[in-house]
Design a protein around this motif. Sequence first.
Motif, PDB file in Angstrom:
ATOM      1  N   PRO A 110     -16.575   4.402  -0.383  1.00  0.00           N
ATOM      2  CA  PRO A 110     -15.789   5.622  -0.635  1.00  0.00           C
ATOM      3  C   PRO A 110     -14.385   5.616  -0.043  1.00  0.00           C
ATOM      4  O   PRO A 110     -13.509   6.315  -0.562  1.00  0.00           O
ATOM      5  CB  PRO A 110     -16.648   6.720   0.007  1.00  0.00           C
ATOM      6  N   PHE A 111     -14.126   4.860   1.029  1.00  0.00           N
ATOM      7  CA  PHE A 111     -12.790   4.903   1.620  1.00  0.00           C
ATOM      8  C   PHE A 111     -11.728   4.410   0.646  1.00  0.00           C
ATOM      9  O   PHE A 111     -10.554   4.776   0.738  1.00  0.00           O
ATOM     10  CB  PHE A 111     -12.740   4.087   2.918  1.00  0.00           C
ATOM     11  N   VAL A 112     -12.135   3.603  -0.332  1.00  0.00           N
ATOM     12  CA  VAL A 112     -11.195   3.071  -1.307  1.00  0.00           C
ATOM     13  C   VAL A 112     -10.640   4.172  -2.202  1.00  0.00           C
ATOM     14  O   VAL A 112      -9.515   4.078  -2.695  1.00  0.00           O
ATOM     15  CB  VAL A 112     -11.881   1.978  -2.163  1.00  0.00           C
ATOM     16  N   TYR A 144      -5.354   0.796 -16.586  1.00  0.00           N
ATOM     17  CA  TYR A 144      -6.360   0.112 -15.772  1.00  0.00           C
ATOM     18  C   TYR A 144      -6.357   0.527 -14.301  1.00  0.00           C
ATOM     19  O   TYR A 144      -7.169   0.030 -13.512  1.00  0.00           O
ATOM     20  CB  TYR A 144      -6.188  -1.404 -15.877  1.00  0.00           C
ATOM     21  N   PHE A 145      -5.485   1.454 -13.926  1.00  0.00           N
ATOM     22  CA  PHE A 145      -5.381   1.834 -12.519  1.00  0.00           C
ATOM     23  C   PHE A 145      -6.715   2.282 -11.940  1.00  0.00           C
ATOM     24  O   PHE A 145      -7.133   1.829 -10.870  1.00  0.00           O
ATOM     25  CB  PHE A 145      -4.341   2.955 -12.363  1.00  0.00           C
ATOM     26  N   HIS A 146      -7.415   3.193 -12.628  1.00  0.00           N
ATOM     27  CA  HIS A 146      -8.657   3.740 -12.090  1.00  0.00           C
ATOM     28  C   HIS A 146      -9.821   2.752 -12.143  1.00  0.00           C
ATOM     29  O   HIS A 146     -10.896   3.034 -11.596  1.00  0.00           O
ATOM     30  CB  HIS A 146      -9.030   5.029 -12.832  1.00  0.00           C
ATOM     31  N   THR A 147      -9.642   1.619 -12.809  1.00  0.00           N
ATOM     32  CA  THR A 147     -10.701   0.600 -12.847  1.00  0.00           C
ATOM     33  C   THR A 147     -10.529  -0.457 -11.765  1.00  0.00           C
ATOM     34  O   THR A 147     -11.448  -1.245 -11.525  1.00  0.00           O
ATOM     35  CB  THR A 147     -10.719  -0.105 -14.221  1.00  0.00           C
ATOM     36  N   LEU A 148      -9.361  -0.489 -11.119  1.00  0.00           N
ATOM     37  CA  LEU A 148      -9.079  -1.553 -10.147  1.00  0.00           C
ATOM     38  C   LEU A 148     -10.060  -1.572  -8.966  1.00  0.00           C
ATOM     39  O   LEU A 148     -10.503  -2.653  -8.555  1.00  0.00           O
ATOM     40  CB  LEU A 148      -7.645  -1.437  -9.649  1.00  0.00           C
ATOM     41  N   THR A 191     -11.900 -10.237   1.777  1.00  0.00           N
ATOM     42  CA  THR A 191     -12.342  -9.175   2.683  1.00  0.00           C
ATOM     43  C   THR A 191     -11.796  -7.826   2.225  1.00  0.00           C
ATOM     44  O   THR A 191     -10.968  -7.736   1.319  1.00  0.00           O
ATOM     45  CB  THR A 191     -11.843  -9.460   4.108  1.00  0.00           C
ATOM     46  N   HIS A 192     -12.278  -6.760   2.883  1.00  0.00           N
ATOM     47  CA  HIS A 192     -11.767  -5.425   2.563  1.00  0.00           C
ATOM     48  C   HIS A 192     -10.244  -5.379   2.704  1.00  0.00           C
ATOM     49  O   HIS A 192      -9.546  -4.786   1.872  1.00  0.00           O
ATOM     50  CB  HIS A 192     -12.391  -4.381   3.497  1.00  0.00           C
ATOM     51  N   LEU A 193      -9.745  -6.010   3.771  1.00  0.00           N
ATOM     52  CA  LEU A 193      -8.307  -5.982   4.032  1.00  0.00           C
ATOM     53  C   LEU A 193      -7.532  -6.682   2.923  1.00  0.00           C
ATOM     54  O   LEU A 193      -6.494  -6.180   2.458  1.00  0.00           O
ATOM     55  CB  LEU A 193      -8.010  -6.634   5.383  1.00  0.00           C
ATOM     56  N   LEU A 219      -7.501  -4.504  -0.200  1.00  0.00           N
ATOM     57  CA  LEU A 219      -6.520  -3.434  -0.065  1.00  0.00           C
ATOM     58  C   LEU A 219      -5.102  -3.970  -0.217  1.00  0.00           C
ATOM     59  O   LEU A 219      -4.226  -3.288  -0.769  1.00  0.00           O
ATOM     60  CB  LEU A 219      -6.687  -2.739   1.289  1.00  0.00           C
ATOM     61  N   LEU A 220      -4.882  -5.191   0.278  1.00  0.00           N
ATOM     62  CA  LEU A 220      -3.568  -5.806   0.123  1.00  0.00           C
ATOM     63  C   LEU A 220      -3.248  -6.027  -1.350  1.00  0.00           C
ATOM     64  O   LEU A 220      -2.117  -5.773  -1.802  1.00  0.00           O
ATOM     65  CB  LEU A 220      -3.523  -7.134   0.880  1.00  0.00           C
ATOM     66  N   VAL A 221      -4.243  -6.472  -2.119  1.00  0.00           N
ATOM     67  CA  VAL A 221      -4.042  -6.656  -3.564  1.00  0.00           C
ATOM     68  C   VAL A 221      -3.717  -5.323  -4.220  1.00  0.00           C
ATOM     69  O   VAL A 221      -2.778  -5.217  -5.024  1.00  0.00           O
ATOM     70  CB  VAL A 221      -5.296  -7.298  -4.202  1.00  0.00           C
TER      71      VAL A 221
END
Length: 438
Positions: free
Chosen positions: A151-153, A364-368, A381-383, A386-388
């Motif tokens: 959920p944090f995403v 495609y934003f909401h599918t990323l 990794t999560h980091l 998030l960087l992508v």
Amino acid sequence: MAAGLRKRGRAGPATRAAGLCGQWLGGAWQERRLLLLEPRYTLLVAACLCLAEVGITFWVIHRVAYTEIDWKAYMAEVEGVINGTYDYTQLQGDTGPLVYPAGFVYIFMGLYYATDRGADIRMAQHIFAVLYLATLLLVFLIYHQTCKVPPFVFFFMCCASYRVHSIFVLRLFNDPVAMVLLFLSVNLLLAQRWSWGCCCFSLAVSVKMSVLLFAPGLLFLLLTKFGLRGALPKLGICAVLQVVLGLPFLLKNPVGYLSRSFDLGRQFLFRWTVNWRFLPEALFLHRAFHLALLTAHLTVLLLFALCRWHRTGEGILSLLKDPSKRKVPPQPLTPNQIVSTLFTSNFIGICFSRSLHYQFYVWYFHTLPYLLWATPARWLTHLLRLLVLGLIELSWNTYPSTSCSSAALHACHAVILLQLWLGPQPFPKTIPHSKKAH
């Protein structure tokens, strides 16, 4: 006394419900870290973010200046139809001819009347704000059913994207209208309402042709579930709806309508490209380059269909058979199989698009988040994920685009595509039962 007992009896279920709700919220608070990491809390986090988005969107509408790009052109095109012009070659606005299918005309005709012939921009912005919140709700329902994304995403998918808020409420493009219908279609498919899902998919296509990027994935799912004979009625729904919506224009000038609203050879301007800025303009406009991209698009789609989606051990042509006559017993499609196939199909089309303009980000934003988190990979990794996401957002917010922003966008797309290819697939590999073994 009896009345008092009756009152307590009536209050009992409400009290128990309140107690259970309090226990659940208390447990969620004690597990604050899990609240951000466990997909089972998607709806709770989604509710909080949607409430926050109401305030953010209201603030954006009233504090950030509206920018006129295509709204007046949309209204002029629709006004031509209202005045009795049904020849698509005669319909145009300030930015050029009408190039969208008939569904666009009907929906924006409604907006034309709802906004005092397009003059009440503030009303249009509030309508698009509701559209934005409806899009978020539909997207969250999809993520809730797939249970793959922490959920944090969702914070980065909602509150942190300036470009998406701009596309919805500061630019009033038609792309969000098409996408809300597309996400409604996906929800219907997840609910096993395949006919209604195909109907909504066709409605989305009737607003903007770009939704066809999801079509290869939808076709694969229909053949997987129903076989060719069972899929034909669903495909017929899509086709008939297009004919019905376009009928007034088809009767007047069928060639003009089809060539304008479904123009596959449309030329894009180099000045607006987000993804190919590092190329020379002559190469960007060259037909050979367009053909190479189309070839790459179809090749990658075919590879995913053969190697990642179709994993039953039978040939790909077995999809044409009735599911009951296949060597491998048919299994119900899971939510992740449906969503992964559709989102991946669209994403492959985005990667090899001839040009991406700024409003195309909502394609495609909401599918990323799903594409990045649905397939676990130790090296990502999560980091890094998030960087992508951050680099993609930065690339779309760089105006005008630069060679570096375009190259960064392609690099991020390549990372996602590589993960989709190498990661675990939602379609498990199965082996046909041997008749001799039985």
